[in-house]
Design an enzyme around this catalytic site. Sequence first.
Site, PDB file in Angstrom:
ATOM      1  CG  ASP A   1      -1.294  -1.699  -3.417  1.00 52.60           C
ATOM      2  OD1 ASP A   1      -1.591  -2.550  -2.559  1.00 52.60           O
ATOM      3  OD2 ASP A   1      -1.427  -0.481  -3.244  1.00 52.60           O
TER       4      ASP A   1
ATOM      5  CG  ASP B   1      -2.690   0.490   3.648  1.00 49.03           C
ATOM      6  OD1 ASP B   1      -1.511   0.622   3.274  1.00 49.03           O
ATOM      7  OD2 ASP B   1      -3.640   0.356   2.856  1.00 49.03           O
TER       8      ASP B   1
HETATM    9  C1  DGJ Z   1      -3.297   0.317  -0.186  1.00 45.30           C
HETATM   10  C2  DGJ Z   1      -3.141  -1.143   0.071  1.00 45.30           C
HETATM   11  O1  DGJ Z   1      -1.915  -1.593  -0.383  1.00 45.30           O
HETATM   12  C3  DGJ Z   1      -4.296  -1.880  -0.583  1.00 45.30           C
HETATM   13  O2  DGJ Z   1      -4.123  -3.257  -0.427  1.00 45.30           O
HETATM   14  C4  DGJ Z   1      -5.573  -1.414   0.046  1.00 45.30           C
HETATM   15  O3  DGJ Z   1      -5.619  -1.788   1.385  1.00 45.30           O
HETATM   16  C5  DGJ Z   1      -5.705   0.085  -0.115  1.00 45.30           C
HETATM   17  N1  DGJ Z   1      -4.535   0.775   0.366  1.00 45.30           N
HETATM   18  C6  DGJ Z   1      -6.912   0.584   0.620  1.00 45.30           C
HETATM   19  O4  DGJ Z   1      -6.999   1.946   0.600  1.00 45.30           O
END
Ligand code: DGJ
Length: 729
Positions: free
Chosen positions: A549, A479
Amino acid sequence: MGISYNEVTRVFHLQAGNTSYVMQVYKDGYLSHLYWGRKIKKVNVQELLAGIARGSFSTNSDANDIVLTLDTLPQEYPAYGNTDFRTPAYSVQLENGTTITDLRYKSHRIIKGKPALKTLPATYVESDAEAETLEIVLTDSLLGLKAVLSYTAYNNYDVITRNVRFINEGNTNLKLLRALSMSVDFNNKDYDFVHLYGSWQKERSIERRPLLNGNQSIESRKGASGHQHNPFIALLSKNATEDQGEVYGFSLVYSGNFLAQAEVDQDETTRVSIGINPFDFSWLLKQGESFQTPEAVMVYSSNGLGDMSRTYHKLYRTRLCRGEFRDKTRPVLVNNWEATYFDFNAEKIENIAKVGKELGIELFVLDDGWFGKRDNDDCSLGDWVVNTKKLPKGLDNLANRINELGLQFGLWFEPEMVSPNSDLYRAHPDWCLHVPNRTPSESRNQLILDLSREDVCTYIIKAVSNVLSSANISYVKWDMNRNMTEIGSECLPVERQKETAHRYMLGLYRIMDEITSSFPNILFESCSGGGGRFDPGMLFYMPQTWTSDNTDAVDRLKIQYGTSIVYPISTMGSHVSAVPNHQVHRNTSLKMRGDVAMSGNFGYELDLTKFSDEEKGEVKVQVAQYKELREIIQFGEMYRLLNPFEGNETAWMFVTEDKTQAVVAYFRVLALANAPIRRIKLKGLDPNKEYSVFGKDDTYGGDELMYVGLTITDLEGDYQSIIWILKSK
Ligand code: DGJ
């Protein structure tokens, strides 16, 4: 096929798939662009250059030659300052402060295959027979500046890739102020400009607008390719649709700041270029030093946007993605992020995994919060040691227990970041990107590690590798949750500060290369607040990306449709989440959520223990169905049928290369009273094959399915979807 050079006319003719790309060494050694489009056998140079001479205000660089104003000569890699007033491809500052350069043809060579780019991601060949590469050397003898323009023509794809390498062979320092990866001139402006725009949770919407006089551009200044724009643009002929008309695609294999633009000039010609964003960028080239630009991947199609996408899909899936998982079907996963956020312990995780096993799920992914003291987003990034409060028996123990249940175990990291509240930051406050005397801005309570530094990269490689070797980990979600501010590095001299953002990318690529090569059995998925770094550069190291997301099934239709303009289905992570949806609070049916998520790398992102028995039954069927279909979906050819940006319905389909099997997905967002009869015409099938359609008694000819279509019946209410499975007899 391949690349030829005519010594007499000094014309280069590149043939790639059904495409021709033609250039000429013009008088005085300027490299002119003559043609790019459908394949031609022979080139008539006079014809291609006819009409470029004009009595304009443009300055002639040769007083005896009215044609030779660089302002009207179509060019391959133009400069600024010596008669071309259009957007330059590069710019170099001399020690005396001036910026006039003059690159002319010196030599060239044609080689089999495609050399790799040192330190940067790029498409590749598996055998030299797949492509030919032309390297044209341009030099400015006054400065000792050399630019090697590299062009690869793939034999079986309508693809030309380009990159440029600058070398300072002179005896003074030079500073690159601009070094785009490609530039090409079109002799008119009769095109539409297409690009993908958006924001967090709303990535890659499609915008199509006419080319207008002046400059139209998209860019990133965020230190990542970003949610806002994707490093891709296309020019479409006015009549181009999904299935017909000319399309020129430009995609940049790079994950940092980029610029993509089309400039329509006074004579209504159009110059397109793409590359590293010159904004806040410079690169010092000392004597003997060189600079490599990222690769631009140019696709031509005479059969519309859909055909262009399929070319990108196949090329990126098979000649950009690498490693063990490139050709392997991807596992069905459950991720605990939307199920628990930071609030979990080993027992909760195991319970979710247990139900996952019952439902046929193959991989459990433990998301953010397993390390340091992390109970929310305000600490511990950088401290990659297990949080023993949540997982007292450690990661290894948890991974084993998940494995014993019969699932693989995956783990989340955000290796590029540091929390000010972390042991790492306390030990090395200078390791983050920052500039002297200013407090670096926090975003999500975090700072960015300075990946332009060797020592920081080495730390990340070691810290992540330690965890990966400590437990049986089969998958990593990588991430990255903020963009760059106060970009500067403590380790770089004054004259190199503007190199920081690109050096960061080189550091990141090195880190990812080392980690993914050391752990070839781990499936890596990149992520950046969802799809904030969904770009070809990342795909070279990690063959899939978390698409967004936003997991709402309705919003995902647009996000996944837009993403598919460039990126293959096998690269898109796509999960069923709970209702009401956490991002938009919409209630959609489990069926529609499943059907949308199945058009990607399928998974669940919710607390499976909360499912009723009835829901569990439905999910079991979904998972089993996806396993049956995933080969077709992940590796088939995608045809887009109905565009969610244009109405209430969306449809797409996936067809195996031999056209014997297909999966068609149809979605209707809102119910309609007295809905008119809807028939959906399929694409990409074999008109001479006979197909069975699962759930229907009759068989259908491929011609019938494509020219008459399937009728959509029996839909009641909002948020409806249908999946048809086709098999040829
Ligand atoms: C952003 C990601 O896109 C989410 O899927 C998740 O992993 C969060 N970060 C966790 O902090």
